[in-house]
Write a protein that holds these residues in place. Structure first.
Motif, mmCIF file in Angstrom:
data_model
loop_
_atom_site.group_PDB
_atom_site.id
_atom_site.type_symbol
_atom_site.label_atom_id
_atom_site.label_comp_id
_atom_site.label_asym_id
_atom_site.label_seq_id
_atom_site.Cartn_x
_atom_site.Cartn_y
_atom_site.Cartn_z
ATOM 1 N N GLY A 126 6.575 -50.406 -35.805
ATOM 2 C CA GLY A 126 6.651 -50.447 -37.255
ATOM 3 C C GLY A 126 7.533 -51.523 -37.839
ATOM 4 O O GLY A 126 7.542 -51.737 -39.055
ATOM 5 N N ARG A 127 8.281 -52.247 -37.012
ATOM 6 C CA ARG A 127 9.196 -53.286 -37.494
ATOM 7 C C ARG A 127 8.630 -54.662 -37.165
ATOM 8 O O ARG A 127 8.248 -54.926 -36.038
ATOM 9 C CB ARG A 127 10.564 -53.110 -36.836
ATOM 10 N N GLU A 128 8.573 -55.537 -38.179
ATOM 11 C CA GLU A 128 8.034 -56.873 -37.947
ATOM 12 C C GLU A 128 8.933 -57.660 -36.995
ATOM 13 O O GLU A 128 10.159 -57.648 -37.124
ATOM 14 C CB GLU A 128 7.897 -57.644 -39.261
ATOM 15 N N VAL A 129 8.316 -58.329 -36.026
ATOM 16 C CA VAL A 129 9.057 -59.105 -35.043
ATOM 17 C C VAL A 129 8.451 -60.497 -34.942
ATOM 18 O O VAL A 129 7.305 -60.733 -35.312
ATOM 19 C CB VAL A 129 9.043 -58.428 -33.651
ATOM 20 N N THR A 130 9.260 -61.431 -34.422
ATOM 21 C CA THR A 130 8.816 -62.817 -34.224
ATOM 22 C C THR A 130 9.106 -63.221 -32.791
ATOM 23 O O THR A 130 10.216 -63.023 -32.294
ATOM 24 C CB THR A 130 9.555 -63.770 -35.182
ATOM 25 N N PHE A 131 8.101 -63.782 -32.128
ATOM 26 C CA PHE A 131 8.271 -64.262 -30.764
ATOM 27 C C PHE A 131 8.252 -65.788 -30.774
ATOM 28 O O PHE A 131 7.206 -66.401 -30.945
ATOM 29 C CB PHE A 131 7.141 -63.747 -29.858
ATOM 30 N N LEU A 132 9.415 -66.391 -30.609
ATOM 31 C CA LEU A 132 9.509 -67.847 -30.563
ATOM 32 C C LEU A 132 9.603 -68.371 -29.139
ATOM 33 O O LEU A 132 9.501 -69.573 -28.915
ATOM 34 C CB LEU A 132 10.725 -68.324 -31.366
ATOM 35 N N SER A 133 9.798 -67.458 -28.199
ATOM 36 C CA SER A 133 9.908 -67.845 -26.796
ATOM 37 C C SER A 133 9.572 -66.643 -25.928
ATOM 38 O O SER A 133 9.510 -65.501 -26.415
ATOM 39 C CB SER A 133 11.330 -68.322 -26.466
ATOM 40 N N ARG A 134 9.399 -66.910 -24.639
ATOM 41 C CA ARG A 134 9.129 -65.816 -23.706
ATOM 42 C C ARG A 134 10.321 -64.856 -23.644
ATOM 43 O O ARG A 134 10.157 -63.653 -23.475
ATOM 44 C CB ARG A 134 8.832 -66.390 -22.316
ATOM 45 N N LYS A 135 11.512 -65.398 -23.813
ATOM 46 C CA LYS A 135 12.713 -64.559 -23.773
ATOM 47 C C LYS A 135 12.714 -63.545 -24.905
ATOM 48 O O LYS A 135 13.123 -62.393 -24.725
ATOM 49 C CB LYS A 135 13.968 -65.427 -23.845
ATOM 50 N N ASP A 136 12.237 -63.946 -26.089
ATOM 51 C CA ASP A 136 12.142 -63.006 -27.211
ATOM 52 C C ASP A 136 11.242 -61.838 -26.850
ATOM 53 O O ASP A 136 11.539 -60.681 -27.168
ATOM 54 C CB ASP A 136 11.574 -63.707 -28.452
ATOM 55 N N SER A 137 10.135 -62.134 -26.195
ATOM 56 C CA SER A 137 9.190 -61.098 -25.785
ATOM 57 C C SER A 137 9.827 -60.160 -24.757
ATOM 58 O O SER A 137 9.738 -58.934 -24.875
ATOM 59 C CB SER A 137 7.925 -61.749 -25.211
ATOM 60 N N MET A 138 10.489 -60.738 -23.752
ATOM 61 C CA MET A 138 11.119 -59.926 -22.716
ATOM 62 C C MET A 138 12.222 -59.050 -23.286
ATOM 63 O O MET A 138 12.399 -57.901 -22.891
ATOM 64 C CB MET A 138 11.659 -60.816 -21.599
ATOM 65 N N ASN A 139 12.978 -59.591 -24.252
ATOM 66 C CA ASN A 139 14.063 -58.823 -24.859
ATOM 67 C C ASN A 139 13.559 -57.602 -25.627
ATOM 68 O O ASN A 139 14.313 -56.650 -25.850
ATOM 69 C CB ASN A 139 14.885 -59.715 -25.796
ATOM 70 N N LEU A 140 12.287 -57.641 -26.017
ATOM 71 C CA LEU A 140 11.695 -56.505 -26.720
ATOM 72 C C LEU A 140 10.919 -55.585 -25.776
ATOM 73 O O LEU A 140 10.170 -54.724 -26.213
ATOM 74 C CB LEU A 140 10.783 -56.998 -27.846
ATOM 75 N N GLY A 141 11.120 -55.797 -24.478
ATOM 76 C CA GLY A 141 10.556 -54.879 -23.503
ATOM 77 C C GLY A 141 9.148 -55.199 -23.059
ATOM 78 O O GLY A 141 8.409 -54.305 -22.631
ATOM 79 N N ILE A 142 8.737 -56.466 -23.145
ATOM 80 C CA ILE A 142 7.382 -56.861 -22.754
ATOM 81 C C ILE A 142 7.453 -57.744 -21.511
ATOM 82 O O ILE A 142 8.132 -58.775 -21.515
ATOM 83 C CB ILE A 142 6.672 -57.622 -23.890
ATOM 84 N N GLU A 143 6.769 -57.339 -20.449
ATOM 85 C CA GLU A 143 6.676 -58.131 -19.224
ATOM 86 C C GLU A 143 5.225 -58.579 -19.032
ATOM 87 O O GLU A 143 4.297 -57.827 -19.336
ATOM 88 C CB GLU A 143 7.133 -57.328 -18.011
ATOM 89 N N THR A 144 5.048 -59.795 -18.531
ATOM 90 C CA THR A 144 3.708 -60.362 -18.421
ATOM 91 C C THR A 144 3.424 -60.874 -17.022
ATOM 92 O O THR A 144 4.271 -61.513 -16.404
ATOM 93 C CB THR A 144 3.537 -61.527 -19.418
#
Length: 246
Positions: free
Chosen positions: A68-86
């Motif tokens: 429910g909270r808007e987020v911005t991914f400017l790098s892979r680290k931003d994604s990982m910090n939000l609990g997303i692994e790829t």
């Protein structure tokens, strides 16, 4: 337990590469405790959508929300910090480095003064590779990744994502370089992750790999979403017809 918002919600996502429209106003959600199959033919836009969620690309239009909270991914680290692994289809490993260094790249275990704790990393590395993935041929965390087969490289990438798993696992064609037996191990683990409360997105053009483990299917074609359906409301034959005719 009913939750107010989905785990991830992507709204109106568009992305261009020059004159090529890779994504055109795509809406995509990831729900709690589910495996979502993101399917479509080659060039449908699947990998582009995942790379936006991974922080590799930034969307030209649209917004992304996490719980429910808007987020911005400017790098892979931003994604990982939000609990997303790829796990990417090309494994995204450094061939010149060892299995151990690849698995912990950027997130090394260290002693209090900053020295690498190679013993701890090696032990955890082999534990995940042997017990969770079980791919033959990787006997030492010191093996150089460039000397491994395609299937073994994918195993290392999978082990890395499994070890650092948090809330969401994105798998971009994870079984493309694996044998039937190796592929089944990955599928079994995706199912196990769901039981542990980890949601996954399984990106593939091979419906026979994704169908057994998915709860819901999203079909992309030429950058647009053309179907979003629960597994109980469709069949592998219907999904195949949609993809072929789109």
């Amino acid at each position: 337990m009913e939750r107010e918002n989905p785990l991830i919600e992507m709204k109106g996502i568009s992305k261009k590469f020059g004159k090529v429209e890779a994504l055109k106003g795509v809406n995509f959600t990831i729900n709690y405790d589910e495996v979502a199959g993101l399917v479509g033919d080659n060039g449908a836009g699947k990998s582009t959508l995942i790379k936006i969620l991974s922080g590799i690309y930034q969307q030209d239009e649209g917004k992304i929300y996490k719980e429910g909270r808007e987020v911005t991914f400017l790098s892979r680290k931003d994604s990982m910090n939000l609990g997303i692994e790829t796990i990417y289809q090309d494994a995204a490993l450094v061939d010149q480095m060892s299995v151990l260094r690849n698995m912990f790249l950027g997130r090394e275990i260290t002693f209090p003064f900053g020295f690498l704790d190679k013993r701890s990393m090696g032990k955890k590395c082999l534990e995940v590779l042997n017990k969770s993935i079980g791919i033959a041929g990787i006997k030492s965390p010191d093996q150089v990744v460039g000397q491994l087969s395609g299937g073994q490289k994918q195993a290392v990438a999978t082990a890395r994502a499994i070890y650092f798993k948090t809330k969401i696992l994105l798998l971009d064609e994870p079984t493309s370089a694996l044998s039937i037996k190796e592929s089944q191990k990955i599928l079994d683990y995706v199912q196990q992750l769901k039981e542990e409360g980890i949601s996954s997105v399984f990106v593939t053009h091979n419906l026979y790999h994704v169908y057994p483990v998915s709860d819901r299917f999203v079909v992309l074609s030429h950058g647009r979403k053309i179907k979003d359906v629960r597994k109980r409301d469709t069949s592998i034959e219907e999904l195949s017809k949609i993809i072929v005719s789109s």
